[in-house]
Design a protein around this motif. Structure first.
Motif, mmCIF file in Angstrom:
data_model
loop_
_atom_site.group_PDB
_atom_site.id
_atom_site.type_symbol
_atom_site.label_atom_id
_atom_site.label_comp_id
_atom_site.label_asym_id
_atom_site.label_seq_id
_atom_site.Cartn_x
_atom_site.Cartn_y
_atom_site.Cartn_z
ATOM 1 N N ILE A 61 -22.778 -9.373 86.337
ATOM 2 C CA ILE A 61 -21.680 -7.580 85.605
ATOM 3 C C ILE A 61 -21.580 -8.648 84.135
ATOM 4 O O ILE A 61 -21.197 -9.554 84.115
ATOM 5 N N ASP A 93 -18.497 -5.761 80.925
ATOM 6 C CA ASP A 93 -18.196 -4.671 82.498
ATOM 7 C C ASP A 93 -19.522 -3.335 82.259
ATOM 8 O O ASP A 93 -19.887 -3.343 82.282
ATOM 9 N N THR A 113 -24.552 -4.116 84.479
ATOM 10 C CA THR A 113 -24.563 -4.426 85.608
ATOM 11 C C THR A 113 -25.710 -4.696 85.939
ATOM 12 O O THR A 113 -26.683 -3.636 85.326
ATOM 13 N N SER A 136 -17.892 -4.984 90.022
ATOM 14 C CA SER A 136 -16.909 -4.192 89.566
ATOM 15 C C SER A 136 -15.854 -5.493 88.793
ATOM 16 O O SER A 136 -15.560 -6.236 89.342
ATOM 17 N N ARG A 137 -15.049 -5.078 87.411
ATOM 18 C CA ARG A 137 -14.518 -6.223 86.814
ATOM 19 C C ARG A 137 -12.495 -5.356 87.128
ATOM 20 O O ARG A 137 -12.904 -4.566 85.985
ATOM 21 N N VAL A 166 -13.877 -10.259 89.930
ATOM 22 C CA VAL A 166 -14.972 -9.535 89.860
ATOM 23 C C VAL A 166 -14.482 -9.015 91.435
ATOM 24 O O VAL A 166 -14.078 -10.106 92.390
#
Length: 121
Positions: free
Chosen positions: A47, A51, A54, A67-68, A75
């Motif tokens: 990522i 963000d 991806t 995801s973050r 993360v």
């Protein structure tokens, strides 16, 4: 000093789910890799710093989501529909230079200690 701390691994049955976390000491573009016994470390997902982008390995596309949370410098890797072949030690990596995620091991400067994921059939 940069620190990465993974958590969330464990034992799960095939078809189950796990969520891995990687807390960093500051914000980086990040990636997840995994290494099964006797095999090389391989790319799983990455990522970008912001963000917005991806990246996924074909083997996990549609099952895993990266995801973050930038407020926490953390993360996540949500892993669904797990298979026995997903069994490995999972490592998060951080890129010191570069704002995008990368598929390549050599592009990561820092690594966590790893967390074991075991999927039983």
């Amino acid at each position: 000093q940069v620190q990465l701390a993974e958590s969330g691994g464990g034992l799960v049955q095939a078809g189950g789910s796990l969520r891995l976390s990687c807390a960093a000491s500051k914000r980086f573009a990040m990636g997840w890799f995994r290494q099964a016994p006797g095999k090389e470390r391989e790319f799983v997902a990455a990522i970008s710093w912001s963000d917005s982008s991806t990246y996924y390995a074909d083997s996990v596309k549609g099952r895993f989501t990266i995801s973050r949370d930038n407020a926490k410098n953390t993360v996540y890797l949500q892993m669904n529909s797990l298979r026995p072949e997903d069994t490995a030690v999972y490592y998060c990596g951080a890129r010191e230079a570069g704002y995008t995620g990368s598929y390549y091991l050599r592009d990561y400067d820092y690594w966590g200690q790893g967390t074991q994921v075991t999927v039983s059939s």
